[in-house]
Design a protein around this motif. Structure first.
Motif, PDB file in Angstrom:
ATOM      1  N   TYR A  87     -16.607 -41.129 -24.463  1.00 46.26           N
ATOM      2  CA  TYR A  87     -15.877 -40.195 -23.614  1.00 46.26           C
ATOM      3  C   TYR A  87     -16.280 -38.762 -23.961  1.00 46.26           C
ATOM      4  O   TYR A  87     -16.286 -38.382 -25.122  1.00 46.26           O
ATOM      5  CB  TYR A  87     -14.364 -40.327 -23.825  1.00 46.26           C
ATOM      6  N   ARG A  89     -14.608 -36.307 -22.325  1.00 45.62           N
ATOM      7  CA  ARG A  89     -13.274 -35.734 -22.213  1.00 45.62           C
ATOM      8  C   ARG A  89     -12.322 -36.855 -21.824  1.00 45.62           C
ATOM      9  O   ARG A  89     -12.589 -37.603 -20.899  1.00 45.62           O
ATOM     10  CB  ARG A  89     -13.263 -34.638 -21.162  1.00 45.62           C
ATOM     11  N   LYS A  90     -11.216 -36.970 -22.532  1.00 43.14           N
ATOM     12  CA  LYS A  90     -10.239 -38.015 -22.234  1.00 43.14           C
ATOM     13  C   LYS A  90      -8.858 -37.379 -22.233  1.00 43.14           C
ATOM     14  O   LYS A  90      -8.341 -36.990 -23.274  1.00 43.14           O
ATOM     15  CB  LYS A  90     -10.318 -39.140 -23.267  1.00 43.14           C
ATOM     16  N   GLU A  91      -8.247 -37.258 -21.044  1.00 44.78           N
ATOM     17  CA  GLU A  91      -6.973 -36.569 -20.911  1.00 44.78           C
ATOM     18  C   GLU A  91      -5.811 -37.497 -20.621  1.00 44.78           C
ATOM     19  O   GLU A  91      -4.673 -37.092 -20.746  1.00 44.78           O
ATOM     20  CB  GLU A  91      -7.066 -35.499 -19.819  1.00 44.78           C
ATOM     21  N   PHE A  92      -6.051 -38.694 -20.169  1.00 34.80           N
ATOM     22  CA  PHE A  92      -4.932 -39.602 -19.960  1.00 34.80           C
ATOM     23  C   PHE A  92      -5.064 -40.798 -20.883  1.00 34.80           C
ATOM     24  O   PHE A  92      -6.163 -41.282 -21.139  1.00 34.80           O
ATOM     25  CB  PHE A  92      -4.792 -40.031 -18.487  1.00 34.80           C
ATOM     26  N   ILE A  93      -3.913 -41.196 -21.410  1.00 31.91           N
ATOM     27  CA  ILE A  93      -3.868 -42.274 -22.396  1.00 31.91           C
ATOM     28  C   ILE A  93      -2.730 -43.227 -22.074  1.00 31.91           C
ATOM     29  O   ILE A  93      -1.801 -42.882 -21.351  1.00 31.91           O
ATOM     30  CB  ILE A  93      -3.692 -41.720 -23.831  1.00 31.91           C
TER      31      ILE A  93
END
Length: 142
Positions: A87, A89-93
């Motif tokens: 990733y 950029r990873k903004e939702f988890i």
């Protein structure tokens, strides 16, 4: 008046993170889904945003006068390694969460219904019918 007076954020790390709470000047470490609490003439409605969660992953339970919404599901950690991806950029988890609400006295716990549509869990809590007490005059005796 807010019908569902208390909400509890139950997090196993609550006591260790209390000094990191945003109200103490730190960063809030808890992870909880956001909710809207709505009241109309006949119902209370709790809308919880839960995108990416399947309806089988969310549990809704009532214990005494508390309604708890929880999920123990989280993203697999090996997903990146299996797909040989990284990733940028990873903004939702997707993490485990738990929200507990104290039900008001006029809630009918036996008739609560829940639906999960388009990433929104909607819980409808019917109100008990109002009992009209007739106004009567009481004569005062001397």
């Amino acid at each position: 008046m807010i019908p569902i007076v208390r909400t509890y954020r139950r997090n196993p790390a609550y006591l260790t993170n209390i000094l990191n709470d945003e109200y103490c000047g730190g960063k809030m470490e808890t992870f909880n889904q956001k909710v809207n609490v709505i009241e109309n003439e006949n119902n209370f409605i709790i809308d919880l945003i839960a995108p990416g969660y399947d309806r089988s992953e969310i549990k809704v339970a009532i214990n005494k006068n508390e309604l708890t919404i929880a999920s123990e599901t989280s993203e697999p950690k090996k997903k990146e390694a299996e797909n040989n991806t990284n990733y940028l950029r990873k903004e939702f988890i997707k993490k485990p969460f738990s929200r507990t609400f104290e039900l008001p006295e006029n809630a009918e716990a036996e008739k609560i219904e829940a639906t999960h549509t388009n990433g929104i869990l909607s819980i409808t809590i019917p109100k008990k019918a109002k009992v009209e007490i007739p106004v009567t005059e009481i004569k005062v005796k001397w």
